[in-house]
Design a protein around this motif. Structure first.
Motif, short mmCIF file in Angstrom:
data_model
loop_
_atom_site.label_atom_id
_atom_site.label_comp_id
_atom_site.label_asym_id
_atom_site.label_seq_id
_atom_site.Cartn_x
_atom_site.Cartn_y
_atom_site.Cartn_z
N SER A 19 0.89 -1.40 -0.02
CA SER A 19 0.09 0.11 -0.03
C SER A 19 0.96 1.15 0.11
N TYR B 87 0.06 5.64 0.78
CA TYR B 87 -1.04 6.60 1.20
C TYR B 87 -0.45 7.84 1.72
N ARG C 3 -5.34 9.26 7.80
CA ARG C 3 -5.07 9.13 6.26
C ARG C 3 -6.62 9.35 5.63
N TYR C 4 -6.61 9.26 4.47
CA TYR C 4 -7.89 9.54 3.66
C TYR C 4 -8.91 8.65 3.96
N SER C 5 -8.55 7.42 4.18
CA SER C 5 -9.65 6.29 4.48
C SER C 5 -10.09 6.43 5.91
N ASP C 6 -9.52 6.97 6.87
CA ASP C 6 -10.00 7.44 8.15
C ASP C 6 -11.03 8.52 8.00
N GLU D 19 -12.86 9.06 5.12
CA GLU D 19 -13.91 8.51 4.54
C GLU D 19 -14.90 7.71 5.39
N ARG D 20 -14.09 7.02 6.23
CA ARG D 20 -15.00 6.31 7.12
C ARG D 20 -15.62 6.98 8.09
N LYS E 79 -13.12 10.49 -3.95
CA LYS E 79 -11.89 9.51 -4.36
C LYS E 79 -11.37 9.84 -5.56
#
Length: 364
Positions: free
Chosen positions: A137, A139, A162-165, A167-168, A189
């Motif tokens: 990965s 990020y 990070r972005y996924s945090d 987004e969640r 995204k």
């Protein structure tokens, strides 16, 4: 901001020529949005145009007064100056009537804002963005400083996400709070160009605004998912380091978690604050700082008060007694409370230590 908006719209309302009337829509746009122009309007709230300032109306007046000398020094009272019998006998000119109408609209807006927005300023600033390569990965890790109103801390609390945090968090809040989340947008995204300097800069700004907008709405500000976003990762990392004996590194994380909870005013009950104080006390004790460890125990005992026995009450009392004896300080009150709990069968003899409970605690 309010005074500048009032000043612009007054000119638009009193314009005589068609050219001036046509300038109305342009006058409604905020100058701050120009620095964030993007074809996709990425990360900006269409409702607020990314320019929401979390201050009361009084704060806005003070700030705008320095920039706009021509603005009415008291815009909220402008409508009252023409109220009464004189106003009924001689109707005001069109420009003045427009000014009164705008003043009433601003009054209504501020009254509603006081019920929906937090009357304080919380600043979120991305201080660093690092591209992390962790095969397979890759990020971007965004580090944000969290600064509360009137904060005098030389080192503000920080979080790294990070972005996924983000987004969640956005997805969970959308599922639970459809109405309040309707006016808050989020950077979408991208299939490519995620690691360019421009994308990282725009996302950094969007994340600052996203968190600021969430904090401005009480219903969202108190959401468990938002509280977890800020504090839970810090507590888990601090607990892990404490369990492995890396007390100095863990101490920094416990202290940061405590500062976050204090600045954000998280109403999550005493449990996480008590757990944070337990972590601080354990680390200070292991690093031979008995005075700071005892101070953490005293603060925890103040939080616990005289309520029904908490699982951490006896361990904090036992630690306070031991540290007081070590420092030659009075320990009689804590000793008596601990003895009363033991005689009532509410805690074993001896009680578990703070470190034992800290290791066994499951953070979810």
């Amino acid at each position: 901001m309010a005074s500048r908006l009032l000043h612009r719209l007054r000119h638009a309302l009193t314009g005589d020529g068609p050219g001036e009337a046509a300038a109305g829509p342009e006058a409604e746009q905020f100058p701050e949005s120009s620095e964030l122009e993007d074809d996709d309007a990425e990360g900006l709230s269409s409702r607020l145009s990314g320019t929401l300032s979390f201050t009361s109306a009084e704060d806005d007046d003070e700030e705008d007064g320095e920039d706009d000398d021509d603005a009415d020094p008291d815009p909220l009272s402008a409508g009252d100056r023409v109220a009464g019998e004189d106003a009924e006998r001689s109707p005001p000119p069109d420009g003045q009537r427009g000014s009164q109408l705008l003043t009433r609209q601003l009054q209504d807006f501020w009254k509603k804002s006081r019920n929906t927005l937090v009357p304080q300023r919380l600043l979120f600033e991305v201080t660093n963005a690092t591209v992390v390569k962790d095969p397979p990965s890759k990020y971007v890790l965004y580090t944000l400083a969290v600064m509360g109103p009137g904060s005098t801390d030389s080192q503000p609390a920080q979080i790294s996400r990070r972005y996924s945090d983000f987004e969640r968090l956005h997805r969970n809040l959308q599922r639970q709070f459809r109405g309040p989340m309707a006016g808050i947008s989020f950077p979408r995204k991208r299939l490519r160009q995620n690691f360019t300097a421009e994308t990282i800069a725009r996302r950094s700004r969007a994340f600052e605004q996203f968190l600021g907008h969430l904090q401005a709405v009480p219903e969202l500000r108190h959401a468990a998912d938002l509280q977890d976003f800020f504090v839970l990762p810090e507590l888990r990392r601090a607990q892990s380091l404490t369990c492995t004996g890396l007390y100095r590194e863990a101490l920094a994380l416990w202290a940061n978690a405590w500062q976050l909870q204090a600045q954000l005013g998280i109403p999550c009950g005493p449990d996480r604050r008590l757990l944070t104080l337990a972590g601080l006390a354990v680390c200070h004790q292991e690093l031979e700082d008995a005075g700071e460890a005892r101070a953490c125990c005293e603060r925890a005992l103040q939080l616990l008060g005289a309520e029904s026995p908490h699982p951490l009450l006896a361990p904090f009392l036992e630690a306070h007694v031991r540290l007081s004896w070590r420092l030659g300080l009075d320990k009689r009150h804590s000793e008596a409370r601990l003895q009363a709990l033991q005689e009532a069968g509410l805690t074993p003899t001896p009680p578990p230590s703070l470190k034992e409970l800290l290791i066994k605690e499951v953070l979810d």
